[in-house]
Scaffold this motif. Sequence first.
Motif, PDB file in Angstrom:
ATOM      1  N   ASP A 149       0.837  -1.190   0.000  1.00 49.72           N
ATOM      2  CA  ASP A 149       0.000   0.000   0.000  1.00 49.72           C
ATOM      3  C   ASP A 149       0.877   1.246   0.000  1.00 49.72           C
ATOM      4  O   ASP A 149       1.726   1.431   0.881  1.00 49.72           O
ATOM      5  N   GLU A 150       0.675   2.108  -0.991  1.00 48.27           N
ATOM      6  CA  GLU A 150       1.538   3.276  -1.136  1.00 48.27           C
ATOM      7  C   GLU A 150       1.287   4.344  -0.078  1.00 48.27           C
ATOM      8  O   GLU A 150       2.026   5.337  -0.012  1.00 48.27           O
ATOM      9  N   LYS A 151       0.309   4.143   0.786  1.00 48.61           N
ATOM     10  CA  LYS A 151       0.105   5.101   1.883  1.00 48.61           C
ATOM     11  C   LYS A 151       1.216   5.002   2.928  1.00 48.61           C
ATOM     12  O   LYS A 151       1.371   5.904   3.758  1.00 48.61           O
ATOM     13  N   PRO A 319       2.836  -7.125   2.617  1.00 49.26           N
ATOM     14  CA  PRO A 319       1.566  -6.377   2.594  1.00 49.26           C
ATOM     15  C   PRO A 319       0.812  -6.463   3.918  1.00 49.26           C
ATOM     16  O   PRO A 319       0.200  -5.476   4.350  1.00 49.26           O
ATOM     17  N   ASP A 323      -0.180  -3.263   6.237  1.00 55.22           N
ATOM     18  CA  ASP A 323      -1.569  -3.040   6.647  1.00 55.22           C
ATOM     19  C   ASP A 323      -1.677  -2.862   8.159  1.00 55.22           C
ATOM     20  O   ASP A 323      -2.410  -1.990   8.647  1.00 55.22           O
TER      21      ASP A 323
END
Length: 364
Positions: A149-151, A319, A323
């Motif tokens: 996730d690029e956040k 990932p 998260d």
Amino acid sequence: MPYTVKGAIARAEGAEVEIVDVVVPDPGPGDVIVDVEACGVCHTDLSYRDGGINDEFPFLLGHEAAGRVSAVGEGVTHVEVGDYVVLNWRAVCGECRACRRGELKYCFATHNASKKMTLTDGTELTPALGIGAFIEKTIVHERQCTKVDEKAAPEVAGLLGCGVMAGIGAAINTGEVKRGESVAVIGCGGVGDAAIAGAKLAGASKIIALDVVDAKLEGAKEFGATDTINTKGLSEEEVVAAVQELTGGFGADVVIDAVGRPETYRQAFYARDLAGRVVLVGVPHPKAELTLPFLDVFGRGGSLKSSWYGDCLPERDFPMLVDLYLQDRLPLDKFVTETISADQIEAAFGKIHDGSVLRSVVKY
């Protein structure tokens, strides 16, 4: 056409890091070019520089990295241009004897790029852990890229590429820490603190941090340590007794050695409960030797495990951990002590020696 960019190399054992022009070739079949956005300064890079891994100099250092795919070679299907990725050095082959028996975490033939990066005079560089990421662009195999996730900021996400994953995985994957168990972690650097964080994620009821520096023990509490022991000046017997005192007189269910010295391993061996688990995740020096009474090895039962890369599978674990970080359940950002430029890598190696940082991270 090939790219010429700045990269950090070590020309010879113990030589200071140099920032030089590096030629990055066009990607071959299965290769991708990644524009590096951040790369952590890991103790493994220091070991490469100091000849503790092998003698295949000159090395292109750096491997704890995140960035974006900017070009792909023929046949690439795993990632696309623009994907935000964390680089990994366990791109499993799927065909070796470990993979065929379902033990992908022990793959003996992990994928690397088909082409070498070079100096401008044509001298081939050996990329650290098959990555080489203290550079503006690097070439890797497509399976060395794990989309996340690029956040998650690159200076945070990139740390999963080695040390943080090694520590968390040592607790969760290798040590198989269960809810309610007691865990002791020897060494509260980046890997040790990650092991503490992993033990907390797994639901350990008591997490004991051991180190020789009070400031590092205080820092370990931020990652989940419930108790601390300063082992400076203590004998092996005193260290063991201190752990036993905190675990009802029995010793910890799991002891993780994040230092990798014969004396710390002996502490781990004896500080566990009967039939407890010892996990070695600290990398020993090639010349280090361990002596234990053979009868003690037999008589204590349990298991003695080595943890390679936290026995992780990047496509599964990276990932998931990103998260958890984005859910505020895993404090990955606390591992980043400072962000630096590439010309400060040599100084960052000195900070690893004196223990004043968890991670320095180069931002590009």
